[in-house]
Design a protein around this motif. Sequence first.
Motif, short mmCIF file in Angstrom:
data_model
loop_
_atom_site.label_atom_id
_atom_site.label_comp_id
_atom_site.label_asym_id
_atom_site.label_seq_id
_atom_site.Cartn_x
_atom_site.Cartn_y
_atom_site.Cartn_z
N LEU A 100 0.79 -1.30 0.04
CA LEU A 100 0.06 0.01 0.01
C LEU A 100 0.88 1.37 0.05
O LEU A 100 2.26 1.15 0.24
N ASP A 120 0.34 6.68 2.86
CA ASP A 120 -1.19 7.31 3.56
C ASP A 120 -2.05 6.36 3.65
O ASP A 120 -2.65 6.27 4.73
N ALA A 121 -2.05 5.38 2.96
CA ALA A 121 -3.22 4.43 3.24
C ALA A 121 -2.69 3.44 4.35
O ALA A 121 -3.71 3.06 5.07
N THR A 122 -1.56 2.99 4.65
CA THR A 122 -1.04 2.41 5.37
C THR A 122 -1.31 3.12 6.92
O THR A 122 -1.69 2.37 7.80
N GLY A 133 -9.30 8.60 2.15
CA GLY A 133 -8.36 8.57 0.94
C GLY A 133 -8.34 9.93 0.47
O GLY A 133 -7.69 10.04 -0.65
#
Length: 692
Positions: free
Chosen positions: A424, A427-429, A640
């Motif tokens: 990933l 940021d998504a992590t 997101g």
Amino acid sequence: MQQAGSGHSTAGTPTGGRDIRVAVDIGGTFTDFEIFDPATGAVHQHKAPSTPADPSIGLLDGLRQAAARFGFSLADVRQVLHGTTIATNAVLERKLPRGAVLTTAGFEDLLQIGRHGRRDIYALTATPPPPLVPRNLCLGVVQRLRADGSVATPLEEASVLAAAHRLREAGVQAVAVCLLHAYANPAHERRIGEMLAEALPGVAVSLSSEISPELREYERLSTTVLNALLVPIVAGYMAKLERRLAQAEFGARIYLVQSNGGVSGTAKAGREPARLLLSGPSGGAAAARRLAGSLGLPNLVAIDMGGTSFDVSVVHGGQVAMVTEGEIDGLPVRLPMVEMRTIGAGGGSIAWVDPGGRLRIGPHSAGADPGPACYGRGGTGLTVTDANLLLGRLDGETFLGGAMRLDREAAARAAQDIAGRIGLEADATAAGVIAITNASLAGAIRLSLFEKGLDPEDFCLLSFGGAGGVHACEVAEELGISRVVFPPHASTLSAWGILWSDIAHDLAATQILPLTAAGPALAQAAARLRQDAAALLAEDGVAEAQRALEWSADCRYAGQAFELAVPLAQAEFSDAGLGSIAEGFHALHRQRFAHDDRGVPVQIVALRLTARGRLPKPERDAVEAQAGTARTQRLVLVEGAWVPAAICGRGAVGAALHGPAVIEEAYTSTWIPPGWKVSTDPSGALMAERSA
């Protein structure tokens, strides 16, 4: 028998004239202070980094900082109410001295056998916690008592001396003495204690008849073992603390916070350190109970999220539940304590990837040293605090009131390391870390409510602790809770709860009798408990006018294997008094289990007394006014996408502030997600609600 520290309740004679009262809660990451100044009526908060290697250093350093900040001297401090996790951490980390057990011959395997109840009914194999004392150091002595306390086999002192010789050769530092039915007759245990004190000088000896004089052999033994092993730990800490305070010419009276929410002097805490196992978290429960009354919200789920752990306590009908038996890391502790659930989830909890490629959080923590990666002290693992910083919920420039700048680049490097392993973006992590953490927090709350048959929708969430504010609304949403309270001094609220504490000593006398025939025995037990309570309160220097006694009786239907604690208005055991106890038990049983059976005889199992000594304290919930910084904006990652969020201080919230928004204070931040709005209550608390 060995005691912690000097065994005195004071560290000198107070010389100051302002009667400053200080509450301290030492956590794994930060040490929190609440300071009451009676000259102005103000209650101040302060926060300083903990020093895990020697918590007394952080305590004294933080106290000096607070004195300089709020304009008082150490000589002005009259009382220090001290919550600590030193006992809890010693057990959790198994950093305990070498200990031994002496028990009735033939029962040496009791600690290893334990209880056979399965806590996880879906596990293929049971994995009980390893015993704290190895089998080769569990020794038997020749003696035997019957259940009524009569002597079946006299104590053979030669067997005690032989056991003491083996323990001396083994180099043990602590001994737990737990004989069969010693709660009914402590004479044999007391004689063994005298002999061990002479044969093993300097070794901590704990007697089950003193620390937990109650039935259920394994639980009593477990409690006594924990107490014995903790005496050297607490003794070492108290010696360091008293030495440092003496060097600073600090003469305040020191009280230790207990698991029951009250405090005791250092002498009692030194003898019975097992009563400190929920020392810090119990202050948060006390604060929640007080706020439930002042805010008119009788049903609260109190969540305390700090750097290392997440504690859940429930206020139902304005009261916090107490239990007569709890546990620490799977080990039973048969002592009165606040009912609480704790999981290893805090701002310092570290993200990791398991062999199956799943992202996991905690329970291991970065603590105070080195701390999260963003602290810039050498930490490299991605923590919950790092993730909140990367998502924009924390401001690296204003953290801890600007006293500590956070390194966003270091947090990004830690996130990138995890992101590369799960495929990933960084940021998504970070968002995943927060989502998993919130799910864990919500799960702990569900268990705390569902096991009592309570519905989350009937409760408000009370959020406190330095890390709680950035998670509370999202956790509430997951639970179906529509209202969240953020009290003043949220970051140090456990210390604030401690600030209002009184001395509390719990005593018990086991009496297993039909209730209708128990009058004379209960009267004798009550007289003995009153005498013991008076001695303890005198040891703490409590005047007669400041003493109060609270009675309860553990009762059950004949044949039941569990008891309910029935509150008593007074210790009155005439036929009418016993009838009142029976009626109280029937009503309590019906309330708890939706039925009662008046055709079954009621048994008394134990008489309990809580002896309270009232301490001077603030007369009202006065806190410092919060500055109202002008509203600004900052980009925050939401589902997101980076969106602008309002940023302001607590004092600028006003009548309504809609999310997304971040409310920044000196020691904590509060995240108001989209779909929520927050307003200021007249008490100073922030009330967040889900929008229609």
